[in-house]
Design a protein around this motif. Structure first.
Motif, PDB file in Angstrom:
ATOM      1  N   GLY A 196      -2.936  -3.029  -2.139  1.00 41.19           N
ATOM      2  CA  GLY A 196      -3.032  -2.095  -3.453  1.00 41.19           C
ATOM      3  C   GLY A 196      -4.513  -1.740  -3.819  1.00 41.19           C
ATOM      4  N   VAL A 197      -5.231  -2.670  -3.764  1.00 39.06           N
ATOM      5  CA  VAL A 197      -6.743  -2.311  -4.212  1.00 39.06           C
ATOM      6  C   VAL A 197      -7.419  -1.289  -3.259  1.00 39.06           C
ATOM      7  N   THR A 198      -6.996  -1.705  -1.964  1.00 41.60           N
ATOM      8  CA  THR A 198      -7.836  -0.717  -1.118  1.00 41.60           C
ATOM      9  C   THR A 198      -7.473   0.682  -1.085  1.00 41.60           C
ATOM     10  N   ILE A 199      -6.120   0.949  -1.358  1.00 35.60           N
ATOM     11  CA  ILE A 199      -5.575   2.320  -1.575  1.00 35.60           C
ATOM     12  C   ILE A 199      -5.902   2.800  -2.735  1.00 35.60           C
ATOM     13  N   ALA A 200      -5.837   1.969  -3.989  1.00 32.30           N
ATOM     14  CA  ALA A 200      -6.380   2.715  -5.153  1.00 32.30           C
ATOM     15  C   ALA A 200      -7.748   3.103  -5.232  1.00 32.30           C
ATOM     16  N   ARG A 205       0.851   4.759   4.591  1.00 26.25           N
ATOM     17  CA  ARG A 205       1.546   3.839   5.057  1.00 26.25           C
ATOM     18  C   ARG A 205       1.228   3.495   6.587  1.00 26.25           C
ATOM     19  N   VAL A 206       1.069   4.430   7.390  1.00 29.26           N
ATOM     20  CA  VAL A 206       0.679   4.402   8.846  1.00 29.26           C
ATOM     21  C   VAL A 206      -0.693   3.744   8.766  1.00 29.26           C
ATOM     22  N   GLU A 207      -1.503   4.160   8.043  1.00 27.36           N
ATOM     23  CA  GLU A 207      -2.905   3.051   8.300  1.00 27.36           C
ATOM     24  C   GLU A 207      -2.680   1.763   7.785  1.00 27.36           C
ATOM     25  N   LEU A 242       5.061 -10.097   6.995  1.00 28.01           N
ATOM     26  CA  LEU A 242       3.935  -9.893   6.407  1.00 28.01           C
ATOM     27  C   LEU A 242       3.674  -8.407   6.263  1.00 28.01           C
ATOM     28  N   VAL A 243       4.237  -7.812   7.746  1.00 34.45           N
ATOM     29  CA  VAL A 243       3.918  -6.086   7.712  1.00 34.45           C
ATOM     30  C   VAL A 243       5.145  -5.474   6.689  1.00 34.45           C
ATOM     31  N   VAL A 244       6.030  -6.166   6.503  1.00 37.63           N
ATOM     32  CA  VAL A 244       6.936  -5.262   5.576  1.00 37.63           C
ATOM     33  C   VAL A 244       6.170  -5.461   4.013  1.00 37.63           C
ATOM     34  N   ALA A 248       3.595  -2.942  -0.333  1.00 43.56           N
ATOM     35  CA  ALA A 248       2.610  -2.562  -1.342  1.00 43.56           C
ATOM     36  C   ALA A 248       1.761  -1.358  -0.991  1.00 43.56           C
ATOM     37  N   ALA A 249       1.862  -0.740   0.221  1.00 46.15           N
ATOM     38  CA  ALA A 249       1.289   0.457   0.542  1.00 46.15           C
ATOM     39  C   ALA A 249       2.138   1.632   0.033  1.00 46.15           C
ATOM     40  N   GLY A 250       3.383   1.383  -0.226  1.00 45.97           N
ATOM     41  CA  GLY A 250       4.299   2.283  -0.813  1.00 45.97           C
ATOM     42  C   GLY A 250       3.985   2.819  -2.099  1.00 45.97           C
TER      43      GLY A 250
END
Lengths: 443, 251
Positions: free
Chosen positions: A77-81, A105-107, A161-163, A168-170
């Motif tokens: 979440g932090v990385t995307i924000a 999401r792909v990333e 973990l991936v899910v 979180a990415a979603g």
């Protein structure tokens, strides 16, 4: 979109380190426990051993899993924000919301898949072997439970973990693409955002569940013939409450910042920064709360157990408490690395802002001091909330074992943990800000 | 010009308010403007005159409170978010003050980005021709960090032109450049209009930049306060100081 994602990854390889580290460690932590379950259901072992394996895998492993998944989701979440300007630019140039979300999401999938698989394999091959060896030494399981590599468990851990990372990415991608596309950084507006309803719901559910289990400990399982019943209902309550409070970190930060804002000028600035960036600092505060509540509650729990266990449980007691210590050690180590990790992620984002401060005439020392002040605030709040959360285990278990609301021993522990966590938090901030300001100030 | 050809960009009664009640701010108060295909227009005005809001509405980034926005004759005011995104990547080229190239893509990859966002395979020859047009044929494989500010802005212009846009919206395109790079970028914008038939709407503070346009529109307090055809830098500067006095009198 995949090509774009790949290029983006290659460009910001260092920026994704935090995500890779957290997923890798989460994989090791979870992967050490999940093969126990696979072993339990594979058959060919005595039923008492199966029971022990299920308890270890599901209960203890479950605690580890909660912490691991929390760490992964908060880091993602932090990385995307932190990429609001870039997502704003892509949308300005005509990328639709769904294109940007797909990119994110792909990333995340590309970053987490390999790390999750590696971590789960290391957990299954190394961590699980060591864990089983410890269980043999403590006579928790018989020799018939030999080590076998749990491929299915490792695969399941990887997928989980991936899910979690993708969910979180979603969520973060959704947040990043709200409103009007803009290339203006959103850092000024961030923090005034309300906390989403589902976070409140999750927090209420987790805290409610933890407190309910505490009440059950006091009203039901304290009278059970097996003294470990009260431990199993009280053991993870603190962690549940801690996780629940960690979910609504931004609200806690804003409330705390309001109280703290009346003191010195430096504290005044730091508290405003915390309030405006509450969303960002939540990524650090969460691990601090979880670390404190898990360590304090488990160690005090073990202490009460050692003092109050009725005679006749000697061998069991030693084994279970040794295991408790091992588990709390693993979890503490994991949470400590997460605190350092999340500070690195948050500070990397502020590199430009810190350089701007230096351009305005702040020297390195001043920049360091302001960041360290913030970290002290985060540390104090995290320790305080974590200690409150740990009461959810300590009080019910103390009552159940006849020590009352305040345990008879180990009262030095909260202070020691508080000091250690504060030291860790400020050290993490120092390391991160030192790295961020090493370069010369350039416009 | 064929008189049936609609303007490249047209705004009718464009009004944009922020906030509600007593805290409401009118950024734009009913603007009517048309920008013909193949024209180069500078939009000038003091800070807070509504220049940025005008560009955001014209670029389908913000939805106006009242009024219409037409791009190539098509009314785009009520499009939903996904349609506005498609409009931006297919009909509108953006050039920003701070270039805003994607840092991990090369110059050529930045130019082909709008095509990729549309799911189209980029036309290599066209990308090469565009980079040649902006004088950066030999820099196609360089990352933005390896380019000077002026070069980055020229890549951004090539990116804006890559979709053959109805209109190029430039927000202070020379604001972050030194005098010489700024002159290069202005000559490039002028040439895209004169030679390629592009339509450029440029917001600027700089009278010298505005003097390269065919006409200047002056905005004050969210209204059109004046126009000037065939501007010169001196005339624009004189008009601007006059506008500033007007604002002070009103305040």
């Amino acid at each position: 979109m995949r090509t774009l994602a790949l290029r983006s990854l290659r460009h910001r390889a260092s920026g994704f380190t935090a995500t890779v580290v957290s997923v890798l460690l989460a994989g090791v932590l979870m992967g050490s426990f999940t093969p126990l379950l696979q072993r339990a259901f594979a058959g060919g072992i005595p039923s008492t051993d199966r029971q022990t394996l299920i308890v270890m895998g599901a209960v203890v492993g479950g605690i580890g899993m909660l912490i691991a998944l929390f760490a992964v989701t908060s880091t993602v979440g932090v990385t995307i924000a932190q990429r609001d300007v870039e997502t704003g630019l892509l949308r300005t140039l005509g990328a639709t919301r769904s294109q940007v979300r797909r990119l994110v999401r792909v990333e995340t999938l590309l970053v987490t898949a390999l790390a999750a698989a590696t971590g789960s394999l290391v957990g299954a091959l190394v961590g699980n072997r060591a864990l089983l060896a410890g269980m043999h030494r403590g006579n928790l399981v018989t020799a018939s439970v030999s080590y076998r590599p749990g491929w299915v468990a490792a695969a399941a851990t990887t997928i989980a973990l991936v899910v979690a990372a993708l969910v979180a990415a979603g969520v973060a991608g959704h947040r990043a693409t709200r409103g009007t596309p803009s290339i203006v950084p959103g850092e000024e507006s961030r923090g005034s955002e309300r906390i989403a309803w589902w976070r409140w719901l999750l927090a209420v559910a987790l805290v409610g569940y933890g407190i309910t289990m505490g009440i059950i400990t006091v009203t039901v399982s304290r009278y059970a013939p097996d003294p470990y019943d009260s431990m199993s209902t009280a053991g993870s309550d603190a962690l549940l409450v801690g996780l629940g409070l960690a979910v609504i970190c931004p609200a806690l930060l804003r409330g705390f910042a309001r109280i703290a804002s009346a003191t010195s000028p430096a504290a005044h600035l730091a508290s405003h920064n915390l309030r405006r960036r509450s969303q960002l600092f939540a990524g650090v505060l969460g691990p601090v709360i979880v670390l404190t509540s898990a360590v304090v509650s488990t160690v005090i729990l073990v202490g009460i157990d050692r003092r109050t266990l009725p005679p006749g449980h000697g061998a069991d007691e030693r084994a279970i408490n040794t295991l408790n210590d091992v588990v709390v050690g693993m979890i503490a180590l994991f949470a400590a690395i997460m605190v350092v990790n999340s500070f690195a992620a948050v500070i990397v984002h502020r590199r430009h802002e810190l350089q701007r401060l230096r351009l305005l005439g702040a020297d390195r020392h001043q920049v360091h001091a302001s960041v360290v002040t913030e970290s002290v605030y985060v540390g104090i709040l995290g320790v305080a909330v974590g200690l409150v959360a740990s009461l959810a285990t300590i009080v019910p278990f103390g009552i159940a074992r006849g020590e009352g609301v305040v345990p008879d021993g180990g009262l030095w522990l909260p202070w020691a943990v508080a000091a250690a966590v504060l030291a860790l938090t400020t050290a993490a901030a120092r390391i991160a800000v030192g790295r961020a300001t090493r370069e010369q100030a350039l416009p | 010009m064929d008189r049936h050809t609609p303007p490249a960009l047209e705004v009718q009664g464009l009004t944009r308010m922020y906030g509600v009640g007593a805290a409401a701010v009118d950024a734009l108060r009913g603007i009517d403007l048309a920008f013909d295909t193949g024209s180069f227009t500078a939009v000038m005005g003091p800070s807070g005159s509504g220049k940025s809001t005008f560009l955001n509405c014209a670029g389908a980034l913000e939805i106006p409170t009242y009024g219409r926005v037409l791009v190539g004759g098509q009314d785009v005011t009520d499009l939903d978010d996904a349609c506005r995104a498609r409009l931006r990547r297919e009909r509108i080229g953006f050039v920003f003050q701070d270039f805003h190239l994607v840092p991990y893509l090369t110059a050529a990859q930045n130019v082909e980005l709008p095509a990729r966002l549309s799911g189209r395979r980029p036309d290599r020859r066209r990308i090469a021709a565009l980079l040649d047009l902006v004088g950066l044929a030999d820099r196609a494989r360089h990352l933005p960090s390896e380019l000077s500010g002026g070069q980055q802005q020229r890549v951004a212009i090539a990116r804006a032109l890559s979709i053959d846009p109805a209109v190029v919206l430039a927000d202070e395109p020379t604001g972050a450049l030194d005098t010489r790079s700024a002159a290069d970028v202005l000559s490039l914008l002028r040439a895209t209009v004169t030679d390629q038939g592009a339509t450029v709407v440029m917001v600027t503070h700089d009278p010298i930049a505005a003097a390269r346009a065919d006409r200047v529109i002056f905005l004050v307090d969210g209204r059109v306060a004046g126009r000037m055809e065939h501007p010169t830098a001196d005339a624009v500067a004189a008009q601007m100081s006059h506008l500033d006095e007007l604002v002070e009198v009103r305040a």
